[in-house]
Write an enzyme that holds these catalytic residues in place. Structure first.
Site, PDB file in Angstrom:
ATOM      1  CD  GLU A  98      83.403  17.409  16.449  1.00 39.06           C
ATOM      2  OE1 GLU A  98      83.039  18.500  16.919  1.00 39.06           O
ATOM      3  OE2 GLU A  98      82.721  16.359  16.549  1.00 39.06           O
ATOM      4  CG  ASP A 133      73.207  10.322  11.264  1.00 40.10           C
ATOM      5  OD1 ASP A 133      72.805  10.623  12.390  1.00 40.10           O
ATOM      6  OD2 ASP A 133      74.407  10.238  10.975  1.00 40.10           O
ATOM      7  CD  GLU A 173      75.011  10.296  14.955  1.00 42.65           C
ATOM      8  OE1 GLU A 173      73.775  10.227  14.737  1.00 42.65           O
ATOM      9  OE2 GLU A 173      75.869  10.329  14.049  1.00 42.65           O
ATOM     10  NE  ARG A 198      84.708  11.526  10.656  1.00 44.46           N
ATOM     11  CZ  ARG A 198      83.497  11.978  10.926  1.00 44.46           C
ATOM     12  NH1 ARG A 198      82.699  12.363   9.942  1.00 44.46           N
ATOM     13  NH2 ARG A 198      83.068  12.043  12.168  1.00 44.46           N
ATOM     14  CG  HIS A 235      79.636  17.507  14.700  1.00 42.71           C
ATOM     15  ND1 HIS A 235      80.852  16.848  14.752  1.00 42.71           N
ATOM     16  CD2 HIS A 235      79.016  17.043  13.578  1.00 42.71           C
ATOM     17  CE1 HIS A 235      80.955  16.022  13.717  1.00 42.71           C
ATOM     18  NE2 HIS A 235      79.856  16.130  12.999  1.00 42.71           N
ATOM     19  CD  GLU A 239      79.560  11.434  12.478  1.00 43.15           C
ATOM     20  OE1 GLU A 239      78.322  11.272  12.405  1.00 43.15           O
ATOM     21  OE2 GLU A 239      80.203  12.169  11.710  1.00 43.15           O
ATOM     22  CD  GLN A 248      81.765  11.888   6.033  1.00 39.65           C
ATOM     23  OE1 GLN A 248      82.351  11.284   6.924  1.00 39.65           O
ATOM     24  NE2 GLN A 248      80.893  12.848   6.283  1.00 39.65           N
ATOM     25  CE  LYS A 277      78.874  10.194   8.317  1.00 40.41           C
ATOM     26  NZ  LYS A 277      79.061  10.533   9.743  1.00 40.41           N
ATOM     27  CB  THR A 307      74.669   2.781  12.271  1.00 44.02           C
ATOM     28  OG1 THR A 307      75.062   3.546  11.133  1.00 44.02           O
ATOM     29  CG2 THR A 307      74.193   3.706  13.366  1.00 44.02           C
ATOM     30  CG  ASP A 358      76.697   7.438  11.648  1.00 46.89           C
ATOM     31  OD1 ASP A 358      76.601   6.363  11.033  1.00 46.89           O
ATOM     32  OD2 ASP A 358      76.678   8.549  11.086  1.00 46.89           O
TER      33      ASP A 358
END
Length: 393
Positions: free
Chosen positions: A339, A107, A182, A218, A114, A180, A221, A234, A238, A214
Site C-alpha cells: 500500500e 487471520d 496487525e 506478495r 486496507h 502486514e 500470494q 503467508k 508470522t 504477518d
C-alpha cells in the site's frame, strides 16, 4: 523484599502488567510480568507453580476470575514494595521467548481502508470491496506452527511466481516480500465443538493482545490465492511481540467501531464495542515510515471471535486471531508496503535509498501503545524481524 522502580515515563506501570515467558543464565523458561524495566518472576513472587512453566497456557485456561485475582496480587506486592528480591530481574539480563503455545491461528481482513486499497490495486475496474465484506469479518486459517516471537530472523520464502508477461510460472525466492501490521488476540478459555461465543462474552474468553507482523510474499500470494485464498505466501512466518497485554489493562482503550452500515446480523452485534484506541509506529531500517490507525478498523475483535465460532467451531486455550492489516485513510497510515508504495510504483525513501519491498538484511520494528487507566500510556513493547536470504533456490 524489594521496591520495583517504575520510571515516570514508563509504559509498563501497574496499569499495564503484561505477561511473558523469560529465562536467565541461571534458570529455565518461566512466566513473568514486566514492570518498568524489570521482570517479576511470578512463581517466586506468588509461590504458585502454575507460573513455573514455559507457557502462559495453563494460567490462561484458569479463566477471568483467576486473571483478575492474580493481577490484584501483583499490584498489591508492587504497591507495598513487597516483591521478593529473588523474584526481580533486570529486563536487560533476561531472554524473552514465545509467551504461549499457539493452538490455532486465524487471520482477518478487518480494515476497510486496507481492503479498499488492495481492491483498487488488484481490481481497478471493479468495486474495491467484495459483496460480503461489510456483512462479515473476512478471514482465513493460518499455520500455527510458523508463529514466532519477536527477534526471530525471517528467512525469505521461495515458491512459484508468475508475472503477467510469463506464460508459465517459475520458482525461486520471493521478490516482493512485505509486512502486514496487525494486532493479535489470544484466547484463554476455549469452547467445545458445537458452541458459540457471542460478542458480549469476549472478555470471558480472550486473555490479552499482542503485536503481529504477518509477513507476506506478495508474488507467491498473487499466483496461488485464486480460488482458495492465502497459503504459502503467508504461512512461512508470522511474528508476535513477547509481551501479552491483558484485556483487563485495555478497558480504558475501548471505543466504538466506525459506523457499520449495513447493520451487522444479530450474532455480530455488541452491546458495548471492543474496538480499541491503539497507536502504532512502523520503522524500516530505523526510519519511521507509517503510523497505522487501529481505531479505524471496521470489525472489532469481539466480532471476529463471534464469527470464528458461529458455525460451532471449537476454540482452545492459545488460539491466536489477528486483525488483518491495520491501515487508515491517509498514505502515512498504511500498514503494508504494497500500500505504501502502491504496488511498487511509488517507492519511498529509506535513508538514502528509494525502496518498494524488503531486501535481505532489512529490519522492521513495530511498536504499539494505548491509553491506560492512570492517564499515561501503556505499551506492548515491540515486534522486530530481520530478513535473511532464502536457504534454497
Amino acid at each position: 523484599m524489594t521496591a520495583v522502580l517504575i520510571p515516570n515515563d514508563s509504559e509498563f506501570g501497574i496499569d499495564n502488567l503484561p505477561y511473558g515467558v523469560f529465562s536467565t543464565a541461571e534458570a529455565a523458561e518461566r512466566v513473568g510480568v514486566r514492570v518498568g524495566d524489570s521482570v517479576v518472576d511470578l512463581a517466586a513472587a506468588l509461590g504458585d507453580t502454575i507460573f513455573d512453566t514455559a507457557s502462559l497456557n495453563p494460567f490462561m485456561a484458569q479463566g477471568r476470575n483467576r486473571w483478575i485475582d492474580v493481577r490484584r496480587q501483583i499490584t498489591e506486592l508492587i504497591e507495598a514494595d513487597a516483591v521478593p528480591a529473588n523474584a526481580l530481574h533486570d529486563l536487560g539480563t533476561v531472554n524473552l521467548h514465545m509467551p504461549f503455545e499457539v493452538a490455532d491461528y486465524v487471520d482477518f481482513y478487518a480494515s476497510e481502508h486496507h481492503a479498499r486499497n488492495l481492491g483498487r490495486l488488484f481490481r481497478p475496474d471493479s468495486e474495491p470491496l467484495m459483496p460480503n465484506w461489510k456483512h462479515l469479518p473476512v478471514g482465513y486459517h493460518g499455520r500455527a506452527g510458523t508463529v514466532v516471537v519477536s527477534g526471530t530472523e525471517i528467512i525469505r520464502p521461495s515458491g512459484q511466481r508468475k508475472v503477467p508477461a510469463q506464460s508459465v510460472p517459475d520458482f525461486g525466492p520471493s521478490r516482493r516480500l512485505d509486512i502486514e501490521v496487525e494486532m493479535g488476540f489470544v484466547v484463554g478459555v476455549g469452547t467445545p465443538l458445537g458452541t458459540r461465543i457471542n460478542p458480549d462474552q469476549f472478555a470471558e474468553h480472550v486473555f490479552g493482545a499482542v503485536i503481529v507482523n504477518d509477513w507476506s510474499a506478495r508474488d507467491i500470494q498473487a499466483w496461488e490465492y485464486v480460488p482458495l485464498g492465502p497459503f504459502l505466501g503467508k504461512s512461512f512466518a508470522t511474528s508476535i511481540s513477547p509481551w501479552v497485554v491483558p484485556m483487563l489493562a485495555l478497558e480504558p482503550a475501548r471505543i466504538d467501531t466506525p459506523l457499520q452500515d449495513p447493520r451487522p446480523l444479530p450474532y455480530l452485534r455488541e452491546q458495548r464495542s471492543w474496538a480499541l484506541d491503539i497507536d502504532i509506529v512502523v520503522e524500516w531500517n530505523g526510519h519511521e515510515v507509517s503510523r497505522p490507525l487501529y481505531s479505524a478498523m471496521y470489525w472489532s475483535p469481539a466480532q471476529m471471535l463471534a464469527h470464528i465460532t458461529i458455525n460451532g467451531a471449537s476454540s482452545r486455550t492459545g488460539d491466536l486471531f489477528a486483525s488483518g492489516t491495520v491501515s487508515g485513510p491517509e498514505q502515512e497510515q498504511r500498514g503494508s508496503f504494497i500500500e505504501l508504495t502502491w504496488d511498487g510504483t511509488e517507492p519511498i525513501a529509506i535513508g538514502d535509498d528509494n525502496r518498494t519491498f524488503l531486501q535481505d538484511g532489512d529490519e522492521v520494528v513495530i511498536t504499539v501503545s494505548a491509553p491506560g487507566s492512570t492517564g499515561r500510556r501503556i505499551g506492548f513493547g515491540e515486534v522486530r524481524g530481520r530478513i535473511v536470504a532464502s536457504k534454497s533456490s
